[in-house]
Each structure stands twice: as structure tokens, then as C-alpha cells.
Design an enzyme around this catalytic site. Structure first.
Site, PDB file in Angstrom:
ATOM      1  N   GLY A  85      48.313  56.602  53.756  1.00  0.00           N
ATOM      2  CA  GLY A  85      46.876  56.583  53.546  1.00  0.00           C
ATOM      3  C   GLY A  85      46.143  56.743  54.860  1.00  0.00           C
ATOM      4  N   GLU A 125      43.360  50.435  53.259  1.00  0.00           N
ATOM      5  CA  GLU A 125      42.399  51.491  53.621  1.00  0.00           C
ATOM      6  C   GLU A 125      40.950  51.020  53.466  1.00  0.00           C
ATOM      7  OE1 GLU A 125      43.700  53.719  55.258  1.00  0.00           O
ATOM      8  OE2 GLU A 125      45.755  53.536  54.547  1.00  0.00           O
ATOM      9  N   CYS A 132      50.396  50.710  60.664  1.00  0.00           N
ATOM     10  CA  CYS A 132      49.162  51.482  60.612  1.00  0.00           C
ATOM     11  C   CYS A 132      49.220  52.564  61.676  1.00  0.00           C
ATOM     12  CB  CYS A 132      47.974  50.552  60.867  1.00  0.00           C
ATOM     13  SG  CYS A 132      46.390  51.408  60.885  1.00  0.00           S
ATOM     14  N   LEU A 133      48.778  53.764  61.308  1.00  0.00           N
ATOM     15  CA  LEU A 133      48.805  54.874  62.259  1.00  0.00           C
ATOM     16  C   LEU A 133      47.945  54.580  63.480  1.00  0.00           C
ATOM     17  CD1 LEU A 133      48.457  57.796  59.685  1.00  0.00           C
ATOM     18  CD2 LEU A 133      50.541  57.059  60.881  1.00  0.00           C
ATOM     19  N   HIS A 167      39.949  49.163  56.443  1.00  0.00           N
ATOM     20  CA  HIS A 167      39.563  50.034  57.569  1.00  0.00           C
ATOM     21  C   HIS A 167      38.070  50.341  57.535  1.00  0.00           C
ATOM     22  CE1 HIS A 167      43.061  51.161  59.899  1.00  0.00           C
ATOM     23  NE2 HIS A 167      43.765  51.492  58.835  1.00  0.00           N
TER      24      HIS A 167
HETATM   25 NI    NI Z   1      45.841  51.701  58.719  1.00  0.00          NI
END
Ligand code: NI
Length: 168
Positions: A46, A136, A93-94, A139
């Protein structure tokens, strides 16, 4: 479609609250497509708009990740209408590299928002999808998964990050 650079903690955009999408236009469709491409390229399950430096409430996700037939899902202005039960899952998390920790979340959620054409949408989810949706939506509110782990573990991560920074 473009691969967008992913913002990395502690970039302040990750701590900002995104605002509701007002205009569903070609430029927004481009952002959605670019976000999907960026998510698959990373790869990730995501992506929220904050992570590519855009403060509109847009999330894309794909927990199936079927090779060859990608099916990116999009929700604009998503919010958690209800949640129940509990699940603990090791999240990453990216935008928070080299960190994976157990996070406790609702096991089942009901999320509302609109699709990319502006039609109202209601999604009931459990399992991995429920986790990704909560991650998400967090975020978009400037919250990261490391906010849900113990202070001790967060402190260790921050110290590790500092050391890496100093070594560069
Ligand atoms: Ni993330």
C-alpha cells in the site's frame, strides 16, 4: 506512469495531515496511477499520498499482488467508520526503512470513502487488508506504524537511525 520518489522518515510531510480531495480531475488520476506504479515498483502492499509528498487524502493498495495482473485499489478521502477485534502483525513501511515491529490493530474494519470516479464506497475488511487499510489511513493523519510500538523499541530504532546518519 512515473515512479515517484518515496519520502523517508523523518521527512515532515510524513507527519502532516492530508486534506480531502476536492477535485477529481486528470491530474488526480495521474497521481493515482503514479502512486500505483510506485507501490508495485517498491514493492509494497500500500501507499499513501504523503509518502510521495502530496497532501491529498489518497491511498492505493493491493494485498493480492498477483504477478502479471496487477489490480490496484484506490480510496479517496478514506476513513475508518468502525473497527472490532484485534490482530497483531509485524509491520514495515516504505517510508521507515530497516524497521519491522509487531503492531496491534483492529482485526476487522469498515472503511468509507470514494472511488477514483467519486462514487461512494464502503469496504469491509479483515486480515491483511484490514491491517493495510489502517496503516495507510494512519499515514494520511501523519501517523506512522512506529507510533504504535513501545517507546523503548521506537527509541532503539531512532538511535539506530542516528548512528547510520552519522556513518554516512
Ligand atoms: Ni507505510
Amino acid at each position: 506512469m512515473a515512479i515517484l520518489p518515496i519520502r523517508i522518515f523523518p521527512d515532515p510531510v510524513l507527519r502532516s495531515r492530508a486534506v480531502d480531495v476536492q477535485n477529481i480531475n486528470g491530474e488526480l488520476q495521474q497521481l493515482i496511477d503514479d502512486m500505483a506504479a510506485t507501490m508495485y515498483h517498491a514493492p509494497g502492499l500500500g501507499l499513501a499520498a504523503n509518502q510521495v509528498g502530496d497532501l491529498r487524502r489518497v491511498i492505493v493498495f493491493d494485498v493480492a499482488q498477483r504477478e502479471g495482473s496487477p489490480d490496484p485499489q484506490v480510496i479517496l478521502n478514506p476513513y475508518l467508520e468502525a473497527g472490532e477485534g484485534e490482530v497483531i502483525y509485524r509491520e514495515g513501511c516504505l517510508s521507515v526503512p530497516d524497521c519491522a515491529e509487531d503492531v496491534r490493530r483492529f482485526g476487522k474494519v469498515c472503511v468509507r470513502g470514494v472511488d477514483r470516479e467519486g462514487r461512494p464506497l464502503c469496504l469491509e475488511a479483515e486480515g491483511l487488508l484490514a491491517i493495510v487499510l489502517q496503516h495507510e489511513i494512519d499515514h494520511l493523519n501523519g501517523t506512522l506504524f512506529i507510533d504504535h510500538i513501545s517507546r523503548l523499541k521506537r527509541g532503539l530504532y531512532l538511535r539506530r537511525l542516528k548512528k547510520q546518519g552519522a556513518a554516512r
